[in-house]
Design a protein around this motif. Structure first.
Motif, PDB file in Angstrom:
ATOM      1  N   THR A  10      30.605  43.247  60.999  1.00 43.73           N
ATOM      2  CA  THR A  10      29.501  43.757  61.825  1.00 43.73           C
ATOM      3  C   THR A  10      29.900  43.836  63.307  1.00 43.73           C
ATOM      4  O   THR A  10      29.294  44.579  64.066  1.00 43.73           O
ATOM      5  CB  THR A  10      28.267  42.825  61.718  1.00 43.73           C
ATOM      6  OG1 THR A  10      28.697  41.492  61.983  1.00 43.73           O
ATOM      7  CG2 THR A  10      27.636  42.880  60.349  1.00 43.73           C
ATOM      8  N   THR A 232      28.858  37.103  64.979  1.00 37.37           N
ATOM      9  CA  THR A 232      28.272  38.087  64.079  1.00 37.37           C
ATOM     10  C   THR A 232      27.288  38.972  64.846  1.00 37.37           C
ATOM     11  O   THR A 232      27.416  39.083  66.074  1.00 37.37           O
ATOM     12  CB  THR A 232      27.658  37.352  62.859  1.00 37.37           C
ATOM     13  OG1 THR A 232      27.119  38.296  61.963  1.00 37.37           O
ATOM     14  CG2 THR A 232      26.577  36.347  63.261  1.00 37.37           C
ATOM     15  N   ASP A 233      26.321  39.584  64.178  1.00 37.49           N
ATOM     16  CA  ASP A 233      25.449  40.529  64.878  1.00 37.49           C
ATOM     17  C   ASP A 233      24.037  40.001  65.097  1.00 37.49           C
ATOM     18  O   ASP A 233      23.132  40.767  65.390  1.00 37.49           O
ATOM     19  CB  ASP A 233      25.413  41.880  64.131  1.00 37.49           C
ATOM     20  CG  ASP A 233      24.791  41.761  62.750  1.00 37.49           C
ATOM     21  OD1 ASP A 233      24.661  40.631  62.240  1.00 37.49           O
ATOM     22  OD2 ASP A 233      24.416  42.804  62.177  1.00 37.49           O
ATOM     23  N   MET A 238      19.216  31.696  61.753  1.00 31.97           N
ATOM     24  CA  MET A 238      17.811  31.849  62.134  1.00 31.97           C
ATOM     25  C   MET A 238      16.879  31.332  61.044  1.00 31.97           C
ATOM     26  O   MET A 238      17.307  31.036  59.927  1.00 31.97           O
ATOM     27  CB  MET A 238      17.549  33.323  62.440  1.00 31.97           C
ATOM     28  CG  MET A 238      18.591  33.872  63.407  1.00 31.97           C
ATOM     29  SD  MET A 238      18.263  35.496  64.012  1.00 31.97           S
ATOM     30  CE  MET A 238      17.007  35.185  65.191  1.00 31.97           C
ATOM     31  N   ASP A 241      16.098  35.709  57.567  1.00 30.73           N
ATOM     32  CA  ASP A 241      16.868  36.909  57.898  1.00 30.73           C
ATOM     33  C   ASP A 241      16.058  37.783  58.852  1.00 30.73           C
ATOM     34  O   ASP A 241      14.978  38.253  58.493  1.00 30.73           O
ATOM     35  CB  ASP A 241      17.181  37.669  56.596  1.00 30.73           C
ATOM     36  CG  ASP A 241      18.115  38.834  56.838  1.00 30.73           C
ATOM     37  OD1 ASP A 241      18.247  39.272  57.997  1.00 30.73           O
ATOM     38  OD2 ASP A 241      18.707  39.322  55.862  1.00 30.73           O
ATOM     39  N   LYS A 243      16.310  40.643  59.526  1.00 29.58           N
ATOM     40  CA  LYS A 243      16.078  41.996  58.992  1.00 29.58           C
ATOM     41  C   LYS A 243      14.780  42.035  58.177  1.00 29.58           C
ATOM     42  O   LYS A 243      14.186  43.093  58.004  1.00 29.58           O
ATOM     43  CB  LYS A 243      17.271  42.453  58.152  1.00 29.58           C
ATOM     44  CG  LYS A 243      18.427  42.868  59.056  1.00 29.58           C
ATOM     45  CD  LYS A 243      19.692  43.195  58.311  1.00 29.58           C
ATOM     46  CE  LYS A 243      20.839  43.312  59.311  1.00 29.58           C
ATOM     47  NZ  LYS A 243      22.122  42.917  58.751  1.00 29.58           N
TER      48      LYS A 243
HETATM   49  P1  ADP Z   1      29.576  39.457  59.431  1.00 33.18           P
HETATM   50  O1  ADP Z   1      30.067  40.832  59.186  1.00 33.18           O
HETATM   51  O2  ADP Z   1      29.539  39.129  60.898  1.00 33.18           O
HETATM   52  O3  ADP Z   1      30.280  38.407  58.636  1.00 33.18           O
HETATM   53  P2  ADP Z   1      27.287  39.201  57.649  1.00 33.18           P
HETATM   54  O4  ADP Z   1      26.625  40.469  57.251  1.00 33.18           O
HETATM   55  O5  ADP Z   1      28.177  38.526  56.670  1.00 33.18           O
HETATM   56  O6  ADP Z   1      28.038  39.469  59.024  1.00 33.18           O
HETATM   57  O7  ADP Z   1      26.160  38.144  58.112  1.00 33.18           O
HETATM   58  C1  ADP Z   1      25.265  38.437  59.169  1.00 33.18           C
HETATM   59  C2  ADP Z   1      23.923  38.837  58.607  1.00 33.18           C
HETATM   60  O8  ADP Z   1      23.330  37.744  57.896  1.00 33.18           O
HETATM   61  C3  ADP Z   1      22.881  39.153  59.655  1.00 33.18           C
HETATM   62  O9  ADP Z   1      22.986  40.487  60.090  1.00 33.18           O
HETATM   63  C4  ADP Z   1      21.544  38.852  58.959  1.00 33.18           C
HETATM   64  O10 ADP Z   1      20.878  40.020  58.531  1.00 33.18           O
HETATM   65  C5  ADP Z   1      21.954  38.059  57.729  1.00 33.18           C
HETATM   66  N1  ADP Z   1      21.159  36.833  57.560  1.00 33.18           N
HETATM   67  C6  ADP Z   1      20.512  36.475  56.402  1.00 33.18           C
HETATM   68  N2  ADP Z   1      19.844  35.322  56.567  1.00 33.18           N
HETATM   69  C7  ADP Z   1      20.071  34.909  57.844  1.00 33.18           C
HETATM   70  C8  ADP Z   1      19.640  33.775  58.613  1.00 33.18           C
HETATM   71  N3  ADP Z   1      18.857  32.828  58.097  1.00 33.18           N
HETATM   72  N4  ADP Z   1      20.072  33.680  59.886  1.00 33.18           N
HETATM   73  C9  ADP Z   1      20.871  34.629  60.424  1.00 33.18           C
HETATM   74  N5  ADP Z   1      21.304  35.729  59.753  1.00 33.18           N
HETATM   75  C10 ADP Z   1      20.912  35.872  58.472  1.00 33.18           C
END
Ligand code: ADP
Ligand code: ASP
Ligand code: MG
Length: 467
Positions: A10, A232-233, A238, A241, A243
């Motif tokens: 991301t 990450t993004d 949190m 999620d 999203k």
């Molecule tokens: P990266 O490419 O940086 O490894 P990922 O897609 O593996 O990113 O993980 C980041 C994503 O995890 C966030 O964009 C978010 O939508 C998702 N996510 C799901 N649950 C949580 C949470 N409790 N806190 C933060 N992010 C979360």
């Protein structure tokens, strides 16, 4: 400080993003020793997974198409993130030679007519091999003395559990301290492929999807880093999620066990196994937003004084699961049925996410990944039916798991009741419930169509959006 900085797909989805990452590394490398871990560029591992499926069908048109898209993506991002023509040419040549190697590998697999877990790992490791080329090029372009390594070159040695390999930590630590540690004092920034490593005999392995986080903490443990940053993004771990729930809030501090519970139960921002080397070696892990580094973040550490805060700290949604119900009056008082189920699943490599058994013992319910469902039901029918105790094995594949997590739940009463009430108010029916004996989480199974509403209802019930 010695910092491992891991950037996920991301954070590496475009030339602007790659430039942003190199700028961050430049700023921080002035006063710190940095090792960078890079995931594949956004979407690339999924494309490689598709290729590993396509080779089974030998659909050459689709294969060529995927390869062209990979070439275009890496070429474009390199051209737009690297200015120096010499560096750019070098990177472009390396990209095309690695893609040629991938093409030859795919042709070889097609002609053999069979793909093994070992050859699948080789295919899906190409994403990180390509991304470190781009990232190292972009770093050099702005004057950083960067040197790229595959996980194996850096020194990560694993067992032969292809697809979910386990690091052999003693040898790995020894090797990494010899390869990477000396570079740090010379001001060199090692850029290591996330996700991929190799066996003792040099065969490529991968650490499981999302495994670059694991690479980062393995390296952190090996060089006794002050901190491992998972960039990450989103702003850290949190309450749910963001999203699903835009008013989700960053949790500033977590203990290793709370963070583990959250990640096992679906908080995708961090790979659950990444916490193992960190906890064992007491290395602090920070989950940060690449696009807002000075914003709020999460520190996961051994700090015992972590404020307990709310009883329920976060709520996660696990999708793509299925529930299997095993029933029969003959199961009552009959020892060994659960053991038989676990044994059957273990032999087939089916991981069980949740279990619950009613007191009457006439029913066992299990939650597994949806892609294992057919195999699970088939093998259970073969091993259990027609022997007098079990008379039904049935499945529901339109369900999801909601997991409520928080250390404050330990010994505190009424949390489950509040969860159930919150769902009842929305008319959401609960199909199955399980609570780990750690009391750090309550997991419930509900119909998939209700999942997002359930997450919102629980987030609101426990007022997770306020500290
Ligand atoms: P990266 O490419 O940086 O490894 P990922 O897609 O593996 O990113 O993980 C980041 C994503 O995890 C966030 O964009 C978010 O939508 C998702 N996510 C799901 N649950 C949580 C949470 N409790 N806190 C933060 N992010 C979360
Ligand atoms: N690129 C790998 C994946 O997509 C590893 C990672 O992103 O951490 O699963
Ligand atoms: Mg990830």
């Amino acid at each position: 400080m010695k910092i491992i900085m891991k950037f996920g797909g991301t954070s590496l989805g475009s030339a602007d993003k790659v430039r942003n990452v190199s700028k961050i590394v430049k700023d921080y490398s002035v006063n710190n020793q940095i090792i960078l871990v890079a995931s594949a560029l956004s979407g690339v591992t999924n494309s490689l997974v598709r290729l590993s499926e396509l080779v089974k069908t030998s659909n050459s048109e689709k294969i060529v198409n995927e390869l062209e898209k990979l070439s275009e993506l890496h070429t474009n991002i390199s051209k737009n993130s690297i200015k120096d023509p010499n560096i750019e040419n070098e990177v472009l040549e390396s990209i095309s030679s690695i893609l040629d190697e991938l093409k030859r590998l795919l042709e070889g697999i097609i002609s053999l007519g069979e793909i093994t877990p070992r050859s699948r790992d080789r295919i899906i490791s190409f994403g990180e091999r390509l991304s470190v080329l781009v990232v190292t090029g972009a770093l050099k372009d702005i004057g950083i003395n960067a040197k790229k390594f595959t996980g194996a070159e850096a020194g990560i040695v694993t067992d032969e559990e292809y697809g979910e390999a386990n690091p052999l930590m003693s040898i790995t630590k020894m090797k990494i301290s010899k390869t990477l540690q000396p570079l740090l004092s010379k001001g060199i920034v090692p850029v290591v492929t996330g996700f991929m490593a190799a066996t003792q005999t040099g065969d490529i392995t991968t650490l499981g999807r999302g495994g670059s986080d694991f690479t980062a903490t393995i390296l952190g443990a090996a060089i006794s880093a002050d901190e491992v940053w998972i960039c990450t993004d989103v702003n850290g771990m949190m309450t749910t999620d963001p999203k699903i729930m835009p008013n989700a809030r960053t949790i500033p501090q977590l203990s290793y066990s709370e963070a583990l519970e959250m990640t096992v139960f679906g908080a995708k921002a961090l790979h659950p196994r990444a916490l193992e080397p960190a906890q064992e070696n007491k290395i602090s892990v920070r989950v940060k937003n690449t696009f807002n580094l000075s914003g709020s973040d999460t520190l996961i550490s051994n700090d015992q004084s972590i404020v307990r805060g709310k009883v329920a700290k976060s709520v996660a949604l696990i999708k793509d699961v299925a529930m299997v119900n095993i029933g029969g009056a003959g199961m009552v008082g009959k020892p060994g049925i659960a053991a038989k189920v676990f044994d059957t699943f273990a032999r087939e490599g089916i991981n069980i996410l949740m279990i619950s058994q009613s007191v009457s013992e006439a029913n066992i319910s299990l939650v597994i990944r949806r892609n294992h469902l057919e195999k699970a039901v088939n093998t259970l029918e073969i091993s259990l039916l027609g022997r007098g105790f079990v008379n039904s094995v049935n499945a529901e594949d339109d369900v999801g798991v909601i997991a409520v997590v928080g250390a404050g739940m330990q010994g505190s009463q009424g949390v489950a009741a509040r969860v159930f009430n919150a769902l009842a108010k929305k008319g959401i029916n609960i199909r199955m419930i399980a609570q780990g004996s750690s009391e750090l989480n309550i997991s419930i199974v509900i119909k998939e169509k209700n999942c997002e509403n359930a997450v919102k209802a629980i987030h609101e019930e426990f007022e997770m959006d306020t500290p």
